[in-house]
Enzyme design. Structure first.
Site: not given
Ligand code: SAM
Length: 246
Positions: A166, A181, A100, A128
């Site tokens: 795509r 698109d 994220p 995490e």
């Molecule tokens: N502790 C992290 C933080 O606060 O940045 C979040 C970890 S999340 C619960 C677990 C995993 O989900 C991440 O390591 C990532 O690979 C994936 N993930 C969660 N949200 C995402 C997003 N918006 N885009 C891409 N991957 C995401």
């Protein structure tokens, strides 16, 4: 659409690194993706990160130094896995870490990447997330699919695969789709409204311009509707000379 509008890539390879490989077969075996795989346009290899652990319990995560909630994916098996997977093909590929905290994935990035790369190694986090040294050592492209937090990177990896394939010429029935698109190279605006049969439903008729067979008029109507649609819903996408009210 001229030849310049075509993407030059004719095949893509994805290696997905995850703790949950079972999540992928259902999705990959359907529709456009499945057809693209069967036609040799897309290759997808899913690897279980646990296969790169060395201890008896196949331990992939541990508690964070300094305390705090949750578990962290350990640097050693992840780095080992990425390095070995990189050697499984002629080109090491673009390593992408789903997080994220990454750059937000959008259509412009999809197109830029599809133009530049043919192989992608997608690292799916869980818990995490990753030990920071995974990022420091591998220097991946860090990608987020939006400002929200998922339980894991698997859905995000599917989003990347879906949007990238795509761009391969021949994957879509009509290449104009990916040109016209919403957000796409054609004009970066939202698409115009679309209709199909019947011509009338519950008193609502298909706009007469679309039924007349005058291609120039249809083109003009669509351009105008696309602009209107964008002005109402996403004025941030309008080019500067369209930002003032008509
Ligand atoms: N502790 C992290 C933080 O606060 O940045 C979040 C970890 S999340 C619960 C677990 C995993 O989900 C991440 O390591 C990532 O690979 C994936 N993930 C969660 N949200 C995402 C997003 N918006 N885009 C891409 N991957 C995401």
């Amino acid at each position: 659409m001229g030849l310049a509008a075509r993407f030059t890539v004719n095949k893509m390879r994805f290696d997905i690194l995850t703790l949950f490989p079972e999540m992928f077969p259902g999705y990959l075996s359907q529709s456009i993706l499945n057809k693209s795989i069967n036609r040799g346009l897309v290759e997808i290899h899913v690897h279980n990160l646990r296969d790169w652990t060395t201890d008896r319990h196949q331990k992939m995560d541990d508690r964070p130094f300094g305390g705090g909630p949750g578990m962290i994916l350990m640097v050693e098996p992840v780095v080992r896995c990425v390095r070995e997977v990189q050697t499984m093909s002629d080109t090491p590929g673009q390593v992408i870490l789903l997080t994220p905290q990454g750059q937000t994935w959008d259509q412009t990035k999809v197109e830029e990447l599809a133009e530049a790369k043919t192989r992608y190694i997608l690292l799916c986090g869980r818990y995490e997330g990753f030990d920071q040294r995974v990022i420091d050592i591998l220097n991946p492209l860090e990608i987020s699919i939006g400002d929200f937090v998922l339980n894991g990177g698997e859905v995000a990896a599917m989003v990347l695969v879906d949007s990238l394939v795509r761009m391969i010429p021949g994957v879509l029935g009509d290449e104009m789709s990916s040109w016209d698109d919403s957000f796409s190279r054609g004009n970066r605006l939202l698409e115009y409204p679309q209709y199909t049969r019947p011509r009338e439903f519950e008193g609502r008729e298909v706009p007469s311009t679309l039924l007349g067979g005058n291609h120039a008029a249809i083109e003009r109507w669509r351009k105008q509707k696309s602009l209107e649609n964008t002005r109402i819903r996403r004025s941030d996408l309008l080019p500067d000379d369209e930002k003032t009210d008509p």
